[in-house]
Scaffold this motif. Structure first.
Motif, PDB file in Angstrom:
ATOM      1  N   ALA A  89      47.147 -87.260 -12.660  1.00  6.07           N
ATOM      2  CA  ALA A  89      46.018 -88.090 -12.180  1.00  6.07           C
ATOM      3  C   ALA A  89      45.178 -87.519 -11.510  1.00  6.07           C
ATOM      4  O   ALA A  89      45.295 -86.590 -10.727  1.00  6.07           O
ATOM      5  N   SER A  90      43.808 -87.804 -11.571  1.00  8.00           N
ATOM      6  CA  SER A  90      42.835 -87.117 -10.934  1.00  8.00           C
ATOM      7  C   SER A  90      41.609 -88.090 -10.760  1.00  8.00           C
ATOM      8  O   SER A  90      41.525 -89.141 -11.243  1.00  8.00           O
ATOM      9  N   GLY A  91      40.660 -87.502  -9.866  1.00 10.06           N
ATOM     10  CA  GLY A  91      39.521 -88.377  -9.645  1.00 10.06           C
ATOM     11  C   GLY A  91      39.404 -88.940  -8.073  1.00 10.06           C
ATOM     12  O   GLY A  91      38.287 -89.947  -7.984  1.00 10.06           O
ATOM     13  N   GLY A  92      40.384 -89.256  -7.607  1.00  7.38           N
ATOM     14  CA  GLY A  92      40.314 -89.631  -6.252  1.00  7.38           C
ATOM     15  C   GLY A  92      39.285 -89.059  -5.305  1.00  7.38           C
ATOM     16  O   GLY A  92      38.674 -87.803  -5.606  1.00  7.38           O
ATOM     17  N   GLY A  93      39.047 -89.625  -4.303  1.00  7.89           N
ATOM     18  CA  GLY A  93      37.947 -89.123  -3.298  1.00  7.89           C
ATOM     19  C   GLY A  93      37.461 -90.001  -2.235  1.00  7.89           C
ATOM     20  O   GLY A  93      38.266 -91.065  -2.239  1.00  7.89           O
ATOM     21  N   LEU A  94      36.643 -89.794  -1.451  1.00 10.65           N
ATOM     22  CA  LEU A  94      36.159 -90.647  -0.410  1.00 10.65           C
ATOM     23  C   LEU A  94      34.706 -91.174  -0.864  1.00 10.65           C
ATOM     24  O   LEU A  94      33.899 -90.182  -1.362  1.00 10.65           O
TER      25      LEU A  94
END
Length: 124
Positions: free
Chosen positions: A5-10
């Motif tokens: 999983a990837s793409g998270g952030g603020l």
């Protein structure tokens, strides 16, 4: 079977993010993929699932109309497009996979394989 999983952030409230779940070791068409989230002190919540075989998808009421799940067979990747985010969406987001069965895209179904989480933080 592996899930990344990837793409998270603020992001600020009202903003958007797209999460990706890259799958390896299996074909998407033979599995059901799901997205979950867990905020500190809260239970894990199933928010969406998809069966790439027929494109069927379901959503939790908390994200319906704002989140869209999709799959790309060529990239063996499932996406979660998240729009109109609010601080209550802040959580660690996980993707999961399980072989297709009679449960189909049932939101609360069990999953055999899990990816690592990706953090989503929405500021007010």
């Amino acid at each position: 079977v592996q899930l990344q999983a990837s793409g998270g952030g603020l992001v600020q409230a009202g903003g958007s993010l797209r999460l990706s779940c890259a799958a390896s070791g299996f074909n998407l068409d033979e599995y059901v993929l799901g997205w979950f989230r867990q905020a500190p002190g809260k239970e894990r919540e199933a928010i969406s699932s998809i069966s790439p075989y027929d494109g069927s998808a379901v959503y939790a009421d908390s994200v319906k109309g704002r989140f869209t799940i999709s799959s790309d067979d060529a990239k063996n990747t499932v996406y979660l497009q998240m729009n109109n985010l609010n601080p209550e969406d802040s959580a660690i987001y996980y993707c999961a996979a399980t072989p297709i069965s009679s449960d189909g895209c049932l939101l609360g179904r069990g999953y055999d394989y899990w990816g690592q989480g990706t953090q989503v933080t929405v500021s007010s």
